[in-house]
Design an enzyme around this catalytic site. Structure first.
Site, PDB file in Angstrom:
ATOM      1  N   ASN A  15       0.866  -1.183   0.000  1.00 42.90           N
ATOM      2  CA  ASN A  15       0.000   0.000   0.000  1.00 42.90           C
ATOM      3  C   ASN A  15       0.899   1.229   0.000  1.00 42.90           C
ATOM      4  O   ASN A  15       1.492   1.567   1.022  1.00 42.90           O
ATOM      5  CB  ASN A  15      -0.895  -0.031   1.254  1.00 42.90           C
ATOM      6  CG  ASN A  15      -1.706   1.236   1.422  1.00 42.90           C
ATOM      7  OD1 ASN A  15      -1.803   2.041   0.509  1.00 42.90           O
ATOM      8  ND2 ASN A  15      -2.280   1.411   2.607  1.00 42.90           N
ATOM      9  N   TRP A  16       0.992   1.870  -1.164  1.00 39.28           N
ATOM     10  CA  TRP A  16       1.903   3.025  -1.274  1.00 39.28           C
ATOM     11  C   TRP A  16       1.303   4.279  -0.646  1.00 39.28           C
ATOM     12  O   TRP A  16       1.973   5.301  -0.559  1.00 39.28           O
ATOM     13  CB  TRP A  16       2.229   3.284  -2.745  1.00 39.28           C
ATOM     14  CG  TRP A  16       3.279   2.349  -3.299  1.00 39.28           C
ATOM     15  CD1 TRP A  16       3.799   1.238  -2.681  1.00 39.28           C
ATOM     16  CD2 TRP A  16       3.942   2.444  -4.562  1.00 39.28           C
ATOM     17  NE1 TRP A  16       4.742   0.640  -3.493  1.00 39.28           N
ATOM     18  CE2 TRP A  16       4.847   1.370  -4.661  1.00 39.28           C
ATOM     19  CE3 TRP A  16       3.853   3.338  -5.634  1.00 39.28           C
ATOM     20  CZ2 TRP A  16       5.658   1.168  -5.783  1.00 39.28           C
ATOM     21  CZ3 TRP A  16       4.658   3.132  -6.748  1.00 39.28           C
ATOM     22  CH2 TRP A  16       5.555   2.058  -6.817  1.00 39.28           C
ATOM     23  N   LYS A  17       0.027   4.221  -0.270  1.00 37.52           N
ATOM     24  CA  LYS A  17      -0.657   5.386   0.321  1.00 37.52           C
ATOM     25  C   LYS A  17      -0.469   6.619  -0.583  1.00 37.52           C
ATOM     26  O   LYS A  17      -0.465   6.480  -1.789  1.00 37.52           O
ATOM     27  CB  LYS A  17      -0.150   5.631   1.743  1.00 37.52           C
ATOM     28  CG  LYS A  17      -0.162   4.362   2.599  1.00 37.52           C
ATOM     29  CD  LYS A  17       0.036   4.669   4.053  1.00 37.52           C
ATOM     30  CE  LYS A  17       0.208   3.370   4.821  1.00 37.52           C
ATOM     31  NZ  LYS A  17       0.086   3.542   6.246  1.00 37.52           N
ATOM     32  N   HIS A 101      -9.480   0.990   5.072  1.00 33.08           N
ATOM     33  CA  HIS A 101      -8.189   1.211   5.752  1.00 33.08           C
ATOM     34  C   HIS A 101      -8.404   2.170   6.925  1.00 33.08           C
ATOM     35  O   HIS A 101      -9.225   3.096   6.835  1.00 33.08           O
ATOM     36  CB  HIS A 101      -7.178   1.793   4.758  1.00 33.08           C
ATOM     37  CG  HIS A 101      -5.786   1.803   5.293  1.00 33.08           C
ATOM     38  ND1 HIS A 101      -5.368   2.732   6.203  1.00 33.08           N
ATOM     39  CD2 HIS A 101      -4.736   0.971   5.102  1.00 33.08           C
ATOM     40  CE1 HIS A 101      -4.104   2.490   6.529  1.00 33.08           C
ATOM     41  NE2 HIS A 101      -3.693   1.421   5.867  1.00 33.08           N
ATOM     42  N   GLU A 103      -6.815   4.598   7.950  1.00 32.55           N
ATOM     43  CA  GLU A 103      -6.611   6.015   7.633  1.00 32.55           C
ATOM     44  C   GLU A 103      -7.855   6.597   6.954  1.00 32.55           C
ATOM     45  O   GLU A 103      -8.198   7.764   7.165  1.00 32.55           O
ATOM     46  CB  GLU A 103      -5.342   6.175   6.769  1.00 32.55           C
ATOM     47  CG  GLU A 103      -4.091   5.925   7.617  1.00 32.55           C
ATOM     48  CD  GLU A 103      -2.879   5.422   6.855  1.00 32.55           C
ATOM     49  OE1 GLU A 103      -2.880   5.448   5.617  1.00 32.55           O
ATOM     50  OE2 GLU A 103      -1.926   4.980   7.526  1.00 32.55           O
ATOM     51  N   GLU A 171      -5.281  -5.109  10.728  1.00 30.43           N
ATOM     52  CA  GLU A 171      -4.266  -4.073  10.907  1.00 30.43           C
ATOM     53  C   GLU A 171      -4.542  -3.312  12.201  1.00 30.43           C
ATOM     54  O   GLU A 171      -5.395  -2.391  12.212  1.00 30.43           O
ATOM     55  CB  GLU A 171      -4.308  -3.090   9.739  1.00 30.43           C
ATOM     56  CG  GLU A 171      -4.037  -3.709   8.395  1.00 30.43           C
ATOM     57  CD  GLU A 171      -3.461  -2.692   7.422  1.00 30.43           C
ATOM     58  OE1 GLU A 171      -2.326  -2.902   6.988  1.00 30.43           O
ATOM     59  OE2 GLU A 171      -4.118  -1.686   7.146  1.00 30.43           O
ATOM     60  N   GLY A 177       2.578   2.152  10.711  1.00 28.74           N
ATOM     61  CA  GLY A 177       3.550   3.229  10.542  1.00 28.74           C
ATOM     62  C   GLY A 177       4.286   3.619  11.810  1.00 28.74           C
ATOM     63  O   GLY A 177       4.942   4.658  11.850  1.00 28.74           O
ATOM     64  N   SER A 216       3.462  -2.259  10.323  1.00 26.87           N
ATOM     65  CA  SER A 216       4.910  -2.281  10.543  1.00 26.87           C
ATOM     66  C   SER A 216       5.566  -3.607  10.175  1.00 26.87           C
ATOM     67  O   SER A 216       6.521  -4.032  10.830  1.00 26.87           O
ATOM     68  CB  SER A 216       5.230  -1.894  11.996  1.00 26.87           C
ATOM     69  OG  SER A 216       4.832  -0.550  12.240  1.00 26.87           O
ATOM     70  N   GLY A 237       2.833  -1.222   4.247  1.00 27.65           N
ATOM     71  CA  GLY A 237       2.856   0.193   3.906  1.00 27.65           C
ATOM     72  C   GLY A 237       4.269   0.658   3.597  1.00 27.65           C
ATOM     73  O   GLY A 237       4.799   0.438   2.508  1.00 27.65           O
ATOM     74  N   GLY A 238       4.907   1.270   4.582  1.00 29.15           N
ATOM     75  CA  GLY A 238       6.224   1.896   4.381  1.00 29.15           C
ATOM     76  C   GLY A 238       7.238   1.004   3.689  1.00 29.15           C
ATOM     77  O   GLY A 238       7.968   1.452   2.794  1.00 29.15           O
TER      78      GLY A 238
HETATM   79  C1  PEP Z   1      -0.776   0.080   6.106  1.00 31.56           C
HETATM   80  O1  PEP Z   1      -0.978   1.285   6.126  1.00 31.56           O
HETATM   81  O2  PEP Z   1      -1.597  -0.675   5.560  1.00 31.56           O
HETATM   82  C2  PEP Z   1       0.423  -0.406   6.759  1.00 31.56           C
HETATM   83  C3  PEP Z   1       0.440  -1.652   7.101  1.00 31.56           C
HETATM   84  O3  PEP Z   1       1.431   0.497   6.970  1.00 31.56           O
HETATM   85  P1  PEP Z   1       2.882   0.195   7.596  1.00 31.56           P
HETATM   86  O4  PEP Z   1       3.367  -1.122   6.997  1.00 31.56           O
HETATM   87  O5  PEP Z   1       3.718   1.337   7.184  1.00 31.56           O
HETATM   88  O6  PEP Z   1       2.708   0.068   9.070  1.00 31.56           O
END
Ligand code: PEP
Length: 254
Positions: A15-17, A101, A103, A171, A177, A216, A237-238
């Site tokens: 997920n590049w957000k 999600h 967010e 999640e 994050g 994470s 994500g990241g």
């Molecule tokens: C996400 O936003 O779906 C996510 C898992 O982010 P991160 O891996 O950066 O915690």
């Protein structure tokens, strides 16, 4: 990967957000070039910002790399400035879309009913809905995790769910994050609850619906998280922004 007889093909979805200029397509190209068209390997997907969907789908065409959207509107088209429909995502080359999600839930007030309608829209357009659920830090600390996750799951899934059209992503909001992750025992406990609820509601298909862990995930913790019962992959994500890290997570499913 599961504690049932069914071995579900792992899915690693990035997920590049709201990250990704055109130059980021080089990372997607590096991911594509490292993947082998072998059903014994995990399914790999990148969910870029909407502006990169078409070029990413074009570079992924004919390769095992799949492309997903990050959100969709419940309607197929119409006067919804700034939104994107599941049909438009499909037309752009996506095969899946993330809905619910945390967010989106926090920034846009998306409650379970809205998430359910978005998942339904994904199904209508022929997309796989990746439905996100997870507790906040306060809910975890108050011992409410299992109740919260169970209620979100029940209320966020529409009728017509199958193992082909739906993926669940657990999640924990406080893990996204932050570099923090739940203990492996805690992840296994929540995934077992989700599996039980899916089987109760959807029968045999509930055993085959993939349940991703997200929050994470990085190369250093992916192997132990992905080895847990009922963990059928990861939403990343990241660590999905750099091909090297993302591919290390893909390889951790082996
Ligand atoms: C996400 O936003 O779906 C996510 C898992 O982010 P991160 O891996 O950066 O915690």
């Amino acid at each position: 990967m599961t504690d049932t007889a069914q071995e579900n093909r792992p899915l690693i979805a990035g997920n590049w957000k709201m990250n990704g200029l055109k130059s980021a397509l080089a990372e997607a190209t590096a991911v594509r070039d490292a993947l082998k068209p072998d059903p014994g390997t995990p399914e790999v997907m990148i969910c870029p910002p909407a502006t990169l969907l078409v070029p990413l789908a074009e570079l992924a065409a004919g390769s095992p790399l799949a492309v997903g959207g990050q959100d969709c509107h419940a309607a197929a088209s119409g006067a919804h400035t700034g939104d994107i429909s599941a049909e438009i995502l499909r037309d752009a080359g996506a095969s899946a879309v993330i809905v619910g999600h945390s967010e989106r839930r926090a920034d846009h007030g998306e409650v379970d009913r809205i998430v359910r309608d978005k998942a339904s829209a994904a199904h209508r357009a022929g997309l796989t809905a990746i439905v996100c659920i997870g507790e906040t830090r306060g809910q975890r600390e108050a011992g409410l995790t299992l109740g919260v996750v169970g209620r979100q799951l029940a209320a966020s899934l529409p009728e017509g769910v199958t193992d082909a059209n739906t993926v669940i992503a657990y999640e924990p909001v406080w893990a996204i994050g932050t570099g923090l992750t739940p203990s492996t025992e805690d992840v296994a406990e929540v995934h077992a609850l989700i599996r039980k609820d899916l089987e109760t509601r959807f029968g045999a298909a509930g055993r085959r619906i993939r349940i991703l862990y997200g929050g994470s995930v990085k190369p250093s913790n992916a192997r132990e998280l992905l080895a847990l019962p009922n963990v059928d992959g990861a939403l990343v994500g990241g660590a999905s922004l750099k091909a090297e890290d993302f591919l290390a997570i893909v390889r951790a499913t082996a």
